[in-house]
Scaffold this active site. Structure first.
Site, short mmCIF file in Angstrom:
data_model
loop_
_atom_site.label_atom_id
_atom_site.label_comp_id
_atom_site.label_asym_id
_atom_site.label_seq_id
_atom_site.Cartn_x
_atom_site.Cartn_y
_atom_site.Cartn_z
N ASP A 156 0.81 -1.23 0.00
CA ASP A 156 0.00 0.00 0.00
C ASP A 156 0.84 1.27 0.00
OD1 ASP A 156 -2.24 -1.74 0.30
OD2 ASP A 156 -1.82 -1.83 2.43
N LYS B 19 2.30 2.38 -5.07
CA LYS B 19 3.07 1.98 -6.25
C LYS B 19 2.26 2.19 -7.53
CE LYS B 19 3.42 -2.16 -4.51
NZ LYS B 19 2.86 -1.96 -3.16
N ASN C 36 -5.07 -10.15 -4.15
CA ASN C 36 -4.83 -9.55 -2.82
C ASN C 36 -4.32 -8.11 -2.97
OD1 ASN C 36 -2.44 -10.51 -3.94
ND2 ASN C 36 -1.60 -11.31 -2.04
N ALA C 37 -3.73 -7.80 -4.12
CA ALA C 37 -3.21 -6.46 -4.37
C ALA C 37 -4.36 -5.52 -4.74
CB ALA C 37 -2.20 -6.49 -5.50
N GLY C 38 -4.23 -4.28 -4.36
CA GLY C 38 -5.21 -3.27 -4.76
C GLY C 38 -4.45 -2.03 -5.13
N HIS C 39 -4.29 -1.80 -6.43
CA HIS C 39 -3.50 -0.64 -6.87
C HIS C 39 -4.43 0.48 -7.30
CE1 HIS C 39 0.29 -3.30 -7.67
NE2 HIS C 39 -0.12 -3.29 -6.42
N THR C 40 -4.34 1.60 -6.59
CA THR C 40 -5.24 2.72 -6.88
C THR C 40 -4.54 3.72 -7.79
OG1 THR C 40 -6.17 2.43 -4.68
CG2 THR C 40 -6.67 4.52 -5.78
N GLN D 174 2.22 -5.76 -3.29
CA GLN D 174 2.54 -5.83 -1.85
C GLN D 174 3.86 -5.10 -1.58
OE1 GLN D 174 1.58 -9.19 -3.28
NE2 GLN D 174 -0.46 -8.42 -2.90
N THR E 131 -8.44 -3.49 -1.07
CA THR E 131 -9.02 -4.78 -1.40
C THR E 131 -10.07 -5.21 -0.38
OG1 THR E 131 -6.97 -5.40 -2.49
CG2 THR E 131 -8.41 -7.21 -1.87
N ARG F 67 -10.31 -2.94 5.21
CA ARG F 67 -9.90 -2.98 6.63
C ARG F 67 -9.11 -1.72 6.98
NH1 ARG F 67 -6.68 -8.57 7.13
NH2 ARG F 67 -6.09 -8.05 5.00
N MET G 285 3.24 10.30 0.09
CA MET G 285 2.32 10.76 1.16
C MET G 285 2.96 11.80 2.08
SD MET G 285 -0.15 8.27 0.83
CE MET G 285 -0.31 6.56 0.41
N GLY H 136 0.35 13.88 -2.79
CA GLY H 136 -1.09 13.66 -2.91
C GLY H 136 -1.36 12.62 -3.97
#
Ligand code: IMP
Length: 446
Positions: free
Chosen positions: A28, A31, A53-57, A243, A319, A322, A350, A434
């Protein structure tokens, strides 16, 4: 300061074959944003490990895209995107992901290739993940994403019950599914929810496989030889890690890790691109730390400061939704993963989230059983005992989200950036203030 000058005057002039974007923490690290920005400077973007399992925004103006399998280069247009052999593919989710992109006017199927060697996350992998996720490991649950990742990689290594993308179109499929479904029903019966076992009916699974083959079959190809041919032809590759290095199966905070090589050492194995082609490795880290799921986290802040970081940074899983555990920047951990991953540049993300703090802290060493250590320990139980030794720096109490040049950062923010670079012994190549593409400052050319 020294490292930044080094970047400005000496680096970034190499001829690039493969650039790698690697997470240096527990995932997270944003990337996806960096891959989206670097994609137009490359010809092919490659996802090579992990899975849904990855969540790339990726944020493009007002549009926010959440990608799980599809490489983040898909939004750049005209670039080939490859899902390489090291990825485990959950076809239903991949199909939904493609349909979601199509509904928003993107044509992902035009430039997406799926390795025929990639393994398939089958219904039994979900059942097994759900049944075993409750188990305690060293007194704590791993807290997986419940996407069947561990069980699928387990079967890949075990070999007897694995299904690959190529199998979906093979004339041996019926035999393989019949044998495997029967074996899985037998193995999972004592631990699984009985209603979940119904999902493992042979005919149902076979039907799904045919649907997957129909939908994805035309995208399946020999990505290994394709990538090697393209490299020979002088094409530039961008390798998108999923990850983070601390979740690496071999080098991370085992057993609280994912089941693939999420650090830089996983690039070649997962993609089939040998080390000689890797010219540039960018390590992505937040200006603070986060972790989702179980496992030790020395700089975790279970207080108002942690809550403040979580709210400002919107630190909730892409993903699973949580809440992420939040804490100060851990230079011991990142120094370890930067070395392990062979990082040339840091991408510090960030910075805006730390805009409003009177003081900020960096963990520079740990205290373990009364001793000061600066090496990242092997055992999770040792890491759990490590107390962070902090260096306290003055905060900048200024919103930096509109900063677009290094010189425009407040002095205290510059001090913080320089100190991180110095502690990790790697120059800063990118700063992010940002989620938007424009909120990025490049200090090196990639
Ligand atoms: P799994 O990969 O679903 O087996 O989960 C293993 C551990 O890795 C859990 O602690 C997850 O929360 C964590 N994890 C897996 N994928 C990601 C990710 O993309 N970002 C952050 N944590 C992840």
């Amino acid at each position: 300061m020294f490292f930044i000058l080094k970047v400005l005057f000496g680096f970034g002039k190499t001829s690039v074959a493969a650039t790698c974007v690697i997470g240096l923490q527990w995932g997270d690290e944003a990337k996806g944003k960096l891959v989206d920005l670097l994609a137009p400077r490359h010809d092919i973007v490659v996802r090579y490990q992990g899975g849904a399992n990855a969540g790339h925004t990726v944020v493009c103006g007002k549009e926010v895209y959440k990608l799980h399998h599809v490489p983040s280069g898909i939004l750049a247009g005209g670039i080939t995107n490859v899902i390489a052999p090291g990825v485990v593919i959950e076809p239903n989710m991949l199909i939904r992901e493609l349909e979601g992109l199509e509904a928003r006017g993107i044509t992902p199927r035009k430039n997406l290739m799926i390795s025929e060697r990639a393994h398939v996350v089958m219904p039994w992998h979900f059942v097994e993940d759900k049944a075993t996720n409750k188990a305690m490991v060293a007194g704590e649950s791993i807290g997986t994403t419940n996407r069947g990742i561990g069980p699928c990689y387990r079967d890949k290594v075990g070999r007897t019950h694995a299904i690959r993308i190529a199998d979906l179109s093979s004339d041996q499929l019926k035999i393989k599914i019949t044998e495997t479904a029967a074996a899985k029903r037998h193995m999972l019966a004592p631990i699984a929810d009985p209603s979940d076992l119904e999902l493992l009916d042979t005919d149902k699974v076979l039907q799904q496989c045919h649907m997957w083959a129909n939908s994805l079959g035309s995208l399946a190809a020999d990505s290994t030889n394709y990538l090697l041919d393209e490299l020979d032809a002088g094409k530039r590759l961008l390798m998108e890690g999923a990850q983070g290095s601390l979740l690496d199966i071999d080098h991370g905070t085992y057993p609280f890790v994912t089941s693939s090589n999420a650090s830089g050492v996983g690039v070649s194995a997962g993609s089939g691109v040998p080390a000689r082609w890797i010219t540039n490795v960018i390590g992505v880290t937040k200006a603070y730390s986060t972790r989702v799921g179980g496992g030790p986290f020395p700089t975790e802040l279970i207080d108002e400061t942690g809550q403040k970081i979580r709210e400002i940074g919107r630190e909730y899983g892409t993903t699973t939704g949580r809440p992420r555990r939040c804490g100060w920047f851990d230079a011991v951990a990142v120094r370890y993963t930067a070395r392990l991953s062979g990082i040339h540049y840091l991408s510090l993300m960030m910075m805006d989230v730390l805009s409003y703090f009177d003081t900020v802290q960096i963990c520079v060493a740990y205290e373990l059983r009364g001793e000061r250590i600066s090496r990242f320990p092997c055992l999770a139980e040792d890491l759990r005992l490590c107390k962070p030794i902090y260096e306290t720096l003055p905060g900048w109490n200024t919103d930096v989200s509109n900063v677009r040049k290094l010189e425009d950062f407040p002095t205290n923010a510059r001090r913080y950036i320089d100190r991180i670079s110095e502690l990790i012994s790697v120059p800063i190549g990118v700063l992010s203030v940002g989620p938007d593409r424009e909120q990025t400052i490049f200090l090196a050319s990639f």
